[in-house]
Design an enzyme around this catalytic site. Structure first.
Site, PDB file in Angstrom:
ATOM      1  CB  THR A 119     -10.590 -16.089 -20.142  1.00  0.00           C
ATOM      2  OG1 THR A 119     -11.949 -15.794 -20.299  1.00  0.00           O
ATOM      3  CG2 THR A 119     -10.289 -17.093 -19.471  1.00  0.00           C
ATOM      4  NE  ARG A 178     -13.282  -7.453 -19.686  1.00  0.00           N
ATOM      5  CZ  ARG A 178     -12.420  -6.982 -19.963  1.00  0.00           C
ATOM      6  NH1 ARG A 178     -11.715  -6.735 -20.693  1.00  0.00           N
ATOM      7  NH2 ARG A 178     -11.533  -6.631 -18.412  1.00  0.00           N
ATOM      8  CG  ASP A 228     -18.581  -3.999 -10.438  1.00  0.00           C
ATOM      9  OD1 ASP A 228     -19.607  -4.627 -10.875  1.00  0.00           O
ATOM     10  OD2 ASP A 228     -17.439  -4.514 -10.474  1.00  0.00           O
ATOM     11  CG  ASP A 244     -16.401  -3.401 -13.917  1.00  0.00           C
ATOM     12  OD1 ASP A 244     -17.561  -3.102 -14.162  1.00  0.00           O
ATOM     13  OD2 ASP A 244     -15.951  -4.624 -13.778  1.00  0.00           O
TER      14      ASP A 244
END
Ligand code: PRP
Ligand code: URA
Ligand code: MG
Length: 236
Positions: free
Chosen positions: A120, A116, A230, A227
């Protein structure tokens, strides 16, 4: 629908949501807690992923099979009736590969790289479409050659806008996989992403752990997990 699941009806294919009980809720509580250390985040995510994969296998076709038990009696059972493979959406989807291997011996696992855009939130397919970095031969190596004849367990823990998984399904359809032979296995989904994805690909089965409330203005799932990639791979 299996007895261990609840389901949400949509105009499209049924969405299987892992049955919530204290154990499942407790695991989700641990991984959603921002104070949870990476080691524990991995451990408890892996436990949930294992449950999701078992549930995903339940979406596959079975045929009836009889076996003889050591007592000489017949047991009326079932066996898998199709060839399968896994495809992980790199990078976060790779966290689900070990769980799949743990229950499906010697399963072939292909990879699609989609990231991603951080600004955006739109997905960008780096692999297999980016011909700057790979040759045609390399491209074909990353998905099983006979993938068109298999049921595909598509792996990504996060479904936010649905853009990433939709791109991954496009790649699989281009390789000849039948839409109805794709089972998307996912840990946390946003309603916006489910609506987008099911409207586009109504025949894909979805197995998810929990459906959250909404997306925030950065297209992160709320309450979510943060996330996932992550936290799992330690790149926060
Ligand atoms: C995350 C996640 C999904 C995607 C979901 O990946 O793993 O692939 O975002 O978002 P969407 O439904 O809005 O497309 P990300 O691109 O952040 O990369 P990562 O896998 O390396 O963490
Ligand atoms: N990707 C994640 O890892 N988390 C989100 O909430 C959205 C996309
Ligand atoms: Mg990803």
């Amino acid at each position: 629908m299996s007895s261990s699941t609840t389901s949400t009806s949509t105009p499209q294919k049924e969405i299987v949501v892992l049955k919530s009980n204290h154990q499942v809720k407790g695991l989700f509580t641990l991984i959603r807690d921002r104070e949870t250390k990476r080691e524990d985040f991995i451990f408890y995510s892996d436990r949930l992923i294992r449950l999701l994969i078992e549930e995903g296998l339940n979406c596959l076709p079975f045929s009836e099979t009889n076996v003889t038990t050591p007592t000489g009696a017949t047991y009326n059972g079932v066996s898998f009736a199709s060839k399968i493979c896994g495809v992980s959406i790199v990078r976060a989807g790779e966290s689900m590969e070990a769980g799949l291997r743990a229950v499906c011996k010697q399963i072939k696992i292909g990879k699609i790289l989609i990231q991603r855009d951080e600004e955006t939130a739109r997905p960008k397919v780096t692999y297999p479409r980016n011909q700057i970095y790979i040759s045609k031969e390399e491209e074909e190596d990353k998905l099983p050659a006979d993938i068109a004849n298999r049921h595909v367990l598509l792996l990504d823990p996060m479904l936010a806008t649905g853009g990433t998984v939709a791109q991954a399904v496009e790649v699989l359809l281009e390789r000849g996989v039948k839409e109805e032979n794709i089972i998307f296995i996912n840990l946390v989904a946003a309603p916006e992403g489910i609506r987008f994805f099911t409207a586009k690909f109504p025949k894909v089965s979805i197995v998810t752990g929990e459906i959250d409330s909404n997306l925030n203005d950065k297209k992160y799932i709320i309450p979510g997990i943060g996330d996932f990639g992550d936290r799992y791979f330690g790149t926060e």
